[in-house]
Scaffold this motif. Structure first.
Motif, PDB file in Angstrom:
ATOM      1  N   ILE A   1       0.845  -1.208   0.000  1.00 26.75           N
ATOM      2  CA  ILE A   1       0.000   0.000   0.000  1.00 26.75           C
ATOM      3  C   ILE A   1       0.874   1.250   0.000  1.00 26.75           C
ATOM      4  O   ILE A   1       0.614   2.210  -0.742  1.00 26.75           O
ATOM      5  N   GLY A   2       1.919   1.245   0.805  1.00 25.80           N
ATOM      6  CA  GLY A   2       2.819   2.397   0.859  1.00 25.80           C
ATOM      7  C   GLY A   2       3.506   2.669  -0.469  1.00 25.80           C
ATOM      8  O   GLY A   2       3.569   3.818  -0.929  1.00 25.80           O
ATOM      9  N   PHE A   3       4.014   1.619  -1.123  1.00 23.42           N
ATOM     10  CA  PHE A   3       4.697   1.813  -2.400  1.00 23.42           C
ATOM     11  C   PHE A   3       3.738   2.260  -3.503  1.00 23.42           C
ATOM     12  O   PHE A   3       4.116   3.045  -4.370  1.00 23.42           O
ATOM     13  N   VAL A   4       2.540   1.783  -3.487  1.00 25.06           N
ATOM     14  CA  VAL A   4       1.574   2.213  -4.499  1.00 25.06           C
ATOM     15  C   VAL A   4       1.222   3.687  -4.300  1.00 25.06           C
ATOM     16  O   VAL A   4       1.096   4.452  -5.267  1.00 25.06           O
ATOM     17  N   LEU A   5       1.092   4.102  -3.048  1.00 28.17           N
ATOM     18  CA  LEU A   5       0.758   5.512  -2.792  1.00 28.17           C
ATOM     19  C   LEU A   5       1.917   6.464  -3.075  1.00 28.17           C
ATOM     20  O   LEU A   5       1.699   7.627  -3.415  1.00 28.17           O
ATOM     21  N   ILE A   6       3.143   5.989  -2.947  1.00 28.67           N
ATOM     22  CA  ILE A   6       4.303   6.848  -3.185  1.00 28.67           C
ATOM     23  C   ILE A   6       4.514   7.087  -4.680  1.00 28.67           C
ATOM     24  O   ILE A   6       4.963   8.152  -5.095  1.00 28.67           O
TER      25      ILE A   6
ATOM     26  N   THR B   1       9.889  -2.964  -7.250  1.00 31.43           N
ATOM     27  CA  THR B   1       9.546  -3.239  -5.850  1.00 31.43           C
ATOM     28  C   THR B   1       8.057  -3.517  -5.704  1.00 31.43           C
ATOM     29  O   THR B   1       7.655  -4.440  -4.984  1.00 31.43           O
ATOM     30  N   THR B   2       7.235  -2.750  -6.387  1.00 29.26           N
ATOM     31  CA  THR B   2       5.788  -2.966  -6.324  1.00 29.26           C
ATOM     32  C   THR B   2       5.412  -4.315  -6.914  1.00 29.26           C
ATOM     33  O   THR B   2       4.590  -5.039  -6.349  1.00 29.26           O
ATOM     34  N   ALA B   3       6.037  -4.679  -8.025  1.00 33.00           N
ATOM     35  CA  ALA B   3       5.754  -5.975  -8.646  1.00 33.00           C
ATOM     36  C   ALA B   3       6.193  -7.123  -7.734  1.00 33.00           C
ATOM     37  O   ALA B   3       5.480  -8.131  -7.591  1.00 33.00           O
ATOM     38  N   THR B   4       7.333  -6.971  -7.087  1.00 37.07           N
ATOM     39  CA  THR B   4       7.815  -8.007  -6.165  1.00 37.07           C
ATOM     40  C   THR B   4       6.901  -8.134  -4.958  1.00 37.07           C
ATOM     41  O   THR B   4       6.550  -9.258  -4.545  1.00 37.07           O
ATOM     42  N   LEU B   5       6.498  -7.019  -4.390  1.00 33.61           N
ATOM     43  CA  LEU B   5       5.597  -7.052  -3.234  1.00 33.61           C
ATOM     44  C   LEU B   5       4.230  -7.617  -3.610  1.00 33.61           C
ATOM     45  O   LEU B   5       3.626  -8.371  -2.833  1.00 33.61           O
ATOM     46  N   ALA B   6       3.743  -7.284  -4.801  1.00 31.47           N
ATOM     47  CA  ALA B   6       2.449  -7.812  -5.234  1.00 31.47           C
ATOM     48  C   ALA B   6       2.517  -9.324  -5.429  1.00 31.47           C
ATOM     49  O   ALA B   6       1.610 -10.066  -5.023  1.00 31.47           O
ATOM     50  N   THR B   7       3.612  -9.819  -6.029  1.00 30.05           N
ATOM     51  CA  THR B   7       3.784 -11.261  -6.206  1.00 30.05           C
ATOM     52  C   THR B   7       3.870 -11.964  -4.859  1.00 30.05           C
ATOM     53  O   THR B   7       3.243 -13.009  -4.640  1.00 30.05           O
ATOM     54  N   LEU B   8       4.637 -11.400  -3.945  1.00 27.88           N
ATOM     55  CA  LEU B   8       4.761 -11.968  -2.600  1.00 27.88           C
ATOM     56  C   LEU B   8       3.423 -11.954  -1.871  1.00 27.88           C
ATOM     57  O   LEU B   8       3.071 -12.911  -1.170  1.00 27.88           O
ATOM     58  N   PHE B   9       2.655 -10.904  -2.062  1.00 28.82           N
ATOM     59  CA  PHE B   9       1.333 -10.798  -1.438  1.00 28.82           C
ATOM     60  C   PHE B   9       0.405 -11.920  -1.931  1.00 28.82           C
ATOM     61  O   PHE B   9      -0.261 -12.577  -1.141  1.00 28.82           O
TER      62      PHE B   9
END
Length: 133
Positions: A18-23, A56-64
């Protein structure tokens, strides 16, 4: 134990995502950055933040999503505990026959019977002659 660790990791990844998407800046921000509208003031340079943030967003989304699948699989195989409040039933009592009187009468009564002297005499409703009209 594994379930709790995965749940905490899932929560941390969700908050970071959420933080990376908002930034991140929107696609319309590139037009302003090309004319010097604040793109050069970023930490990663004018084009460096896009690649880092996107990866970073793609990595976090995959991990999520992977954590979501693992947690869903673990939860689906768990057996639910029986809830004591789930099956509340009122026991059915046998139907009783209705009483003929409202007050129950017993064979032997312990209540003393009123004597005639205790009961006030009934007064007649006839008009008396000694009252003047």
């Amino acid at each position: 134990m594994l379930y709790e660790v995965l749940l905490v990791a899932y929560l941390i990844v969700a908050i970071m995502l959420i933080g990376f998407v908002l930034i991140q800046q929107g696609k319309g921000a590139n037009m302003g950055a090309s004319f010097g509208g604040g793109g050069s003031n970023t930490v990663f340079g004018s084009s460096g933040s896009g690649n880092f943030m996107t990866k970073t967003t793609a990595t976090l989304a995959t991990l999520f999503f992977v954590l979501s699948l693992f947690l869903g699989n673990i939860t689906a195989n768990k057996e639910k505990a029986v809830d004591e409040w789930q099956e509340l039933e009122v026991p059915v009592e046998p139907a009783s026959t209705p009483a003929t009187d409202d007050v129950p009468v017993s064979e032997q009564s312990d209540v003393p019977v009123a004597q005639e002297s205790d009961v006030p005499a009934e007064q007649s409703q006839e008009p008396q002659d000694d009252i003047p009209n």
